[in-house]
Scaffold this active site. Sequence first.
Site, PDB file in Angstrom:
ATOM      1  CD  GLU A 166     -26.830  10.379   4.409  1.00  0.00           C
ATOM      2  OE1 GLU A 166     -27.578  11.259   4.861  1.00  0.00           O
ATOM      3  OE2 GLU A 166     -27.212   9.407   3.748  1.00  0.00           O
ATOM      4  CG  HIS A 187     -31.705   5.505   8.111  1.00  0.00           C
ATOM      5  ND1 HIS A 187     -32.570   6.151   8.955  1.00  0.00           N
ATOM      6  CD2 HIS A 187     -30.480   5.583   8.698  1.00  0.00           C
ATOM      7  CE1 HIS A 187     -31.914   6.616   9.999  1.00  0.00           C
ATOM      8  NE2 HIS A 187     -30.646   6.284   9.890  1.00  0.00           N
ATOM      9  CG  ASP A 227     -29.148   3.553  15.038  1.00  0.00           C
ATOM     10  OD1 ASP A 227     -28.154   2.934  14.625  1.00  0.00           O
ATOM     11  OD2 ASP A 227     -29.318   4.794  14.898  1.00  0.00           O
ATOM     12  CG  ASP A 267     -26.131   5.556  16.243  1.00  0.00           C
ATOM     13  OD1 ASP A 267     -26.318   5.802  15.032  1.00  0.00           O
ATOM     14  OD2 ASP A 267     -26.888   4.835  16.909  1.00  0.00           O
ATOM     15  CE1 TYR A 296     -23.540   6.231  12.986  1.00  0.00           C
ATOM     16  CE2 TYR A 296     -22.035   5.033  11.560  1.00  0.00           C
ATOM     17  CZ  TYR A 296     -23.311   5.348  11.934  1.00  0.00           C
ATOM     18  OH  TYR A 296     -24.380   4.787  11.286  1.00  0.00           O
TER      19      TYR A 296
HETATM   20  N1  LIG Z   1     -26.145  12.978   8.238  1.00  0.00           N
HETATM   21  C1  LIG Z   1     -26.456  11.596   7.999  1.00  0.00           C
HETATM   22  C2  LIG Z   1     -26.671  10.848   9.256  1.00  0.00           C
HETATM   23  C3  LIG Z   1     -26.821   9.381   8.954  1.00  0.00           C
HETATM   24  C4  LIG Z   1     -27.109   8.581  10.198  1.00  0.00           C
HETATM   25  C5  LIG Z   1     -26.890   7.129   9.965  1.00  0.00           C
HETATM   26  C6  LIG Z   1     -27.239   6.274  11.152  1.00  0.00           C
HETATM   27  O1  LIG Z   1     -26.456   6.015  12.037  1.00  0.00           O
HETATM   28  N2  LIG Z   1     -28.461   5.803  11.194  1.00  0.00           N
HETATM   29  O2  LIG Z   1     -28.815   4.952  12.199  1.00  0.00           O
HETATM   30 ZN   LIG Z   2     -27.810   5.622  13.773  1.00  0.00          ZN
END
Ligand SMILES: NCCCCCC(=O)NO
Ligand SMILES: [Zn+2]
Length: 342
Positions: A117, A159, A195, A284, A323
């Site tokens: 992504e 990540h 998170d 999130d 988000y």
């Molecule tokens: N399909 C991709 C999802 C990425 C998540 C990113 C995020 O918020 N990580 O904490």
């Molecule tokens: Zn996240």
Amino acid sequence: METIYSENHKLRDAQTELYGGQLVYPFERPSRLDYIHERLTEVGLGPISAPDSFGMAPILAVHDFAYVAFLQSAWDRWQAAGFEGEAIANAWPARRMVQTCPTHIDGQLGYYALAAETSITQGTWQAALSSAHVALTGAERVRAGAQSCFALCRPPGHHAAKDLYGGYCFLNNSAIAAQHFRDNGMARVAILDVDFHHGNGTQDIFYDREDVLFVSLHGAPEYAFPYFLGYANETGTGAGEGFTLNLPMPPGTGFDIWRTALATALERVAEYAPDALIVSLGVDSFETDPISFFKLTSSDFTIMGADIAAAGLPTLFVMEGGYDIAEIGINTVNVLEGFQGH
Ligand SMILES: NCCCCCC(=O)NO
Ligand SMILES: [Zn+2]
């Protein structure tokens, strides 16, 4: 509480994210920090300061040299190869293939990416480096005696592993801050990742170490990105056995269950008795977050902050995900106000 912030985050201005088989405008967009910055100012949480520079040493204390060199040059090499879009990985060293880094940039993207992504664009590297310096500046405030500090980081980091990017992350801001604490006199550091998504990168970086405790509350990997790490049976390895605690939870989890997991996490932190606590603060887990499936409400974030404060530790908050753009400011600042007690 002081906030560390840099306008350099706007250098990360990707226009495409691979989502649902389409290239969409990224969920992880510059306006996220506009809303948080606006709310910080509205409530008067405290001073908002620019970061200091720390050069490359603290970055290279966590991330591999070759990986950093890749991040620094990827966009220019992608353009030089004649590609027209943003740099997106499309081939990976899958099962029973060799884990050898190719020469071509198209292959190197897949060698270093954990997911498809996240694009790399002009300015991505500079924004990521600045984000790490925001976290390091916050760490220095805590080292200097501040009870808490908020590192308003973008792009996020949890990540990112020593040699992996993805999930909108390139440099692991929380891990870099933790290593900075360790390299400057702190014996033990705890990282609490609240998170919605598992901090696979942070876990991986410290997995065989007992000097940094990693505790994560997240969507169960059977159903939630990053899918391939974050199970409860991942507890560390070697000297690190027992110093990773994963608390995965199913779709639809509400604050009652989530808060119980937080209490378990904070019990483990208290038992570990760290010199400082780093909170990978993603919001999130919010009920209307577009890419997640927990059901926390805005007022739950205030309670979350108060529960974390009860640990009584010097605390560095490092911004991760979130988000639901319209609510991200309120939800993020609610945690910080809850922590401060008003
Ligand atoms: N399909 C991709 C999802 C990425 C998540 C990113 C995020 O918020 N990580 O904490
Ligand atoms: Zn996240």
